[in-house]
Design a protein around this motif. Structure first.
Motif, short mmCIF file in Angstrom:
data_model
loop_
_atom_site.label_atom_id
_atom_site.label_comp_id
_atom_site.label_asym_id
_atom_site.label_seq_id
_atom_site.Cartn_x
_atom_site.Cartn_y
_atom_site.Cartn_z
N PRO A 475 -4.83 14.03 18.62
CA PRO A 475 -4.10 12.88 19.19
C PRO A 475 -5.00 11.66 19.35
N GLU A 476 -4.38 10.52 19.38
CA GLU A 476 -5.13 9.27 19.51
C GLU A 476 -5.88 9.26 20.86
N GLY A 477 -7.07 8.76 20.82
CA GLY A 477 -7.89 8.73 22.02
C GLY A 477 -8.84 9.91 22.13
N THR A 478 -8.78 10.85 21.17
CA THR A 478 -9.71 11.98 21.18
C THR A 478 -11.09 11.51 20.76
N ALA A 479 -12.09 11.87 21.54
CA ALA A 479 -13.45 11.39 21.27
C ALA A 479 -14.39 12.50 20.82
N TRP A 480 -14.15 13.74 21.27
CA TRP A 480 -15.09 14.83 21.01
C TRP A 480 -14.43 15.94 20.18
N PHE A 481 -15.21 16.48 19.26
CA PHE A 481 -14.80 17.66 18.49
C PHE A 481 -15.85 18.74 18.78
N VAL A 482 -15.45 19.74 19.57
CA VAL A 482 -16.39 20.77 20.04
C VAL A 482 -16.15 22.05 19.26
N LEU A 483 -17.19 22.51 18.57
CA LEU A 483 -17.13 23.78 17.85
C LEU A 483 -17.56 24.92 18.77
N ASP A 484 -16.65 25.84 19.03
CA ASP A 484 -16.99 27.06 19.76
C ASP A 484 -17.56 28.05 18.74
N ALA A 485 -18.89 28.23 18.75
CA ALA A 485 -19.57 29.07 17.75
C ALA A 485 -19.87 30.46 18.27
N SER A 486 -19.18 30.89 19.33
CA SER A 486 -19.47 32.20 19.91
C SER A 486 -19.19 33.35 18.95
N ALA A 487 -18.29 33.16 17.97
CA ALA A 487 -17.95 34.21 17.02
C ALA A 487 -18.59 33.99 15.66
N VAL A 488 -19.49 33.01 15.55
CA VAL A 488 -20.18 32.72 14.29
C VAL A 488 -21.50 33.48 14.30
N ALA A 489 -21.54 34.58 13.57
CA ALA A 489 -22.74 35.43 13.60
C ALA A 489 -23.85 34.87 12.72
N GLN A 490 -23.48 34.23 11.61
CA GLN A 490 -24.49 33.74 10.67
C GLN A 490 -24.12 32.37 10.13
N ILE A 491 -25.15 31.58 9.87
CA ILE A 491 -25.01 30.29 9.19
C ILE A 491 -26.17 30.20 8.21
N ASP A 492 -25.90 29.78 6.97
CA ASP A 492 -26.99 29.62 6.01
C ASP A 492 -27.24 28.15 5.73
N SER A 493 -28.18 27.87 4.81
CA SER A 493 -28.57 26.48 4.54
C SER A 493 -27.40 25.67 3.96
N THR A 494 -26.53 26.32 3.17
CA THR A 494 -25.36 25.62 2.62
C THR A 494 -24.43 25.19 3.75
N ALA A 495 -24.22 26.08 4.70
CA ALA A 495 -23.36 25.75 5.84
C ALA A 495 -23.99 24.66 6.70
N ALA A 496 -25.33 24.69 6.84
CA ALA A 496 -26.01 23.65 7.63
C ALA A 496 -25.82 22.28 6.99
N ALA A 497 -25.94 22.22 5.66
CA ALA A 497 -25.72 20.95 4.97
C ALA A 497 -24.27 20.50 5.11
N MET A 498 -23.34 21.45 5.04
CA MET A 498 -21.92 21.11 5.21
C MET A 498 -21.65 20.54 6.60
N LEU A 499 -22.25 21.13 7.63
CA LEU A 499 -22.03 20.66 8.99
C LEU A 499 -22.62 19.26 9.20
N ARG A 500 -23.74 18.98 8.55
CA ARG A 500 -24.29 17.62 8.64
C ARG A 500 -23.33 16.62 8.00
N GLN A 501 -22.80 16.99 6.83
CA GLN A 501 -21.85 16.10 6.15
C GLN A 501 -20.57 15.97 6.97
N LEU A 502 -20.12 17.08 7.55
CA LEU A 502 -18.91 17.05 8.36
C LEU A 502 -19.10 16.13 9.57
N ARG A 503 -20.28 16.17 10.17
CA ARG A 503 -20.56 15.31 11.32
C ARG A 503 -20.36 13.84 10.96
N THR A 504 -20.80 13.47 9.76
CA THR A 504 -20.62 12.08 9.31
C THR A 504 -19.15 11.76 9.10
#
Length: 556
Positions: A475-504
């Motif tokens: 909805p309009e006025g939303t300022a924060w996008f919070v990722l709940d990573a409690s169920a994310v067991a693994q992240i690799d370098s490809t995912a790290a690059a994707m998250l940086r791009q996603l942040r932009t």
């Protein structure tokens, strides 16, 4: 001072009153073991004597080094079929070379078992999922069944596969020895009848005894029926097999295939018996016991073995209390080999074909297939693929198909991890999935988004699309996008690059990315990727509640 000899696990705390139960169970195990010891070597084109060697020594090896009081080691139809395929791929000459290669493979499998057990790799034996393994063994059972055409008809069948032997027997129909067909059919019918009547005496043992008597009384050999022939009247000498002429790489690959299939099916059987009889199965310790069983088998001209379901079932049903029953069974089979081998010489080959044909049908787990069909149609499709691989492409190719099927199954499960937007239910603590709780409401000014699975190279693009879809619907006025990573067991370098791009990309939509409840390993990956450094550093919180409290009144 003489040190105390350690007691084997399978006989620890032995009580004298157990002896009568173990004696009875051991003789019953020997009775069940005899037919398969005689019949199973035929699957791999090995002499009958090797089946007896592989039935005696593994019982001793497992009794001394195995952890379970109840499990019995011995020949297994699935393992024998893989062994047959491995031997067919090797440049072997006479029968002695074939026996030597089988013994070498048993030694290699034994060493692999012990190394895997010591390294805590027992879980690798569960690499073939239950649906894949059921399909593979069903395919093997069909291969065994087709392989009995020659033994039941007296015709030499030279082709392999499913259809080719059927075409060949039609082409050679003039050579069929019809007395062999009728005798084998009668023995097969007797096995079916005894199974339906739940005979207390094992059907294969009845067939061995009756077929031997019929051969002696009616001179079936003189009538043109093939018999197993003479057996050695002594145990083999301790010796290392000569493999100097054989390609070591092919032997190692073959041993790996035998190990994977044999140990996987063996441990599945072990866990099933453990659940029924209330004893614990430790995969790593079982590998040590199976390693000792295979090494002794290989040192005395045997072949690879695993947990034997028929022998274990007989040991449990007749009240076996410890591995003393295995030693009694080994002694009984040794006595048979040394003093009664002439009685086995006249056993007709069609009787062996009937035993193997019946055994192959019992390997088809119809109830397991029905259960997989009922639970998951996707897993049933992989079961059929595994079955098709073993039947149509051969057993070794079937192993590859089964492994590939397992990997594909895992990838399909992980390629699209589940996700959910989170919110609160008024008056109740915690967070709830918006699509499951009708009265849950999103938090004003922020999106809480949970990913339920690892984010890796093969699903990173899918996860990013899910992020973007949710962000666009914010909805309009939303300022924060919070990722709940409690169920994310693994992240690799490809995912790290994707998250940086996603942040932009989120910043272009007016949203700032934050992360909560990262596990240590994914946090380390993102830390080394610079995700939390620089002017665009992402804020990380240890707890989702902390993130909500901190960001509710804070503007990016």
């Amino acid at each position: 001072m003489i040190e105390q000899v350690p007691t084997p696990s399978g006989m620890r705390g032995y009580k004298l009153e157990w002896l009568r139960f173990d004696m009875t169970a051991g003789l019953a195990v020997a009775a069940v073991a005899l037919p398969s010891a005689i019949a199973y070597p035929a699957i791999a084109g090995l002499p009958v004597a090797t089946g007896l060697y592989a039935s005696i020594l593994p019982l001793v090896g497992y009794a001394l080094f195995g952890p379970s009081r109840k499990l019995m080691a011995g020949p297994d139809a699935a393992t024998m079929t893989v062994l047959a395929a491995v031997l067919a791929s090797l440049p072997l000459g006479d029968a002695a070379e074939r026996v030597g290669a089988a013994a070498a493979l048993a030694l290699m499998v034994g060493v692999m078992c012990i190394l895997a057990g010591r390294l805590g790799l027992g879980v690798v034996a569960s690499f073939l999922s239950r649906p894949i393994l059921i399909g593979f063994i069903c395919g093997i059972s069909v291969s065994i069944l087709v392989g009995q055409i020659g033994r039941l008809t007296g015709v030499r069948i030279e082709s392999d596969g499913l259809a080719q032997p059927l075409v060949e027997i039609v082409r050679k129909s003039a050579l069929i020895h019809w007395p062999s067909v009728m005798f084998g059919s009668a023995m097969f019918g007797l096995l079916v009848l005894l199974a339906r009547l739940r005979s207390p005496v094992p059907g294969p043992l009845v067939v061995v005894v009756l077929a031997g008597l019929a051969s002696a009384l009616f001179d079936l050999e003189g009538g043109g029926m093939k018999v197993i022939g003479s057996l050695p009247s002594a145990m083999p000498e301790l010796a290392l097999p000569d493999i100097s002429r054989l390609p070591l790489q092919d032997l190692l690959l073959g041993a790996g295939a035998i190990w994977l299939v044999g140990v996987s099916s063996g441990l599945v059987a072990a866990r099933s018996f453990g659940a029924k009889d209330h004893f614990k199965v430790d995969a790593d310790r079982e590998l040590t016991g199976l390693g000792a069983a295979n090494i002794l088998s290989g040192l005395f001209s045997g072949f690879p073995v695993t947990v034997s379901d028929s022998r274990t079932a007989m040991n449990i049903s007749t009240g076996g209390r410890s591995q003393v029953s295995g030693l009694v069974a080994a002694f009984a089979l040794t006595t048979l080999l040394l003093y009664l081998n002439d009685a086995l010489r006249l056993l007709p080959i069609p009787a062996l074909g009937a035993i193997l044909a019946f055994a192959s049908l019992t390997l088809i787990d119809v109830s397991g297939l029905r259960e997989i069909w009922r639970v998951s149609r996707l897993e049933f499709a992989f079961t059929l693929i595994s079955m098709w691989g073993a039947i149509s492409l051969g057993v070794l190719s079937g192993v590859v198909i089964a492994i590939a099927g397992t990997l594909l199954h895992v990838l399909l499960k992980e390629m699209r991890p589940r996700d959910a937007a989170l919110g609160r239910i008024p008056g109740r603590p915690g967070f709830y999935k918006l699509h499951r709780a009708a009265n849950a409401e999103p938090l004003p000014g922020m999106v809480l988004f949970m990913v339920q699975g690892s984010i890796l190279f093969f699903n990173a693009d899918y996860v990013r699309e899910r992020f973007e879809n949710v962000a666009r619907r914010a909805p309009e006025g939303t300022a924060w996008f919070v990722l709940d990573a409690s169920a994310v067991a693994q992240i690799d370098s490809t995912a790290a690059a994707m998250l940086r791009q996603l942040r932009t990309e989120l910043a272009g939509m007016g949203l700032t990315l934050a992360v909560a409840e990262l596990h240590k390993e994914p946090q380390g990956i993102l830390q080394r990727a610079g995700f939390f450094d620089g002017p665009d550093a992402t804020i990380a919180f240890d707890d989702l509640e902390d993130a909500v409290r901190a960001l509710s009144d804070r503007r990016p």
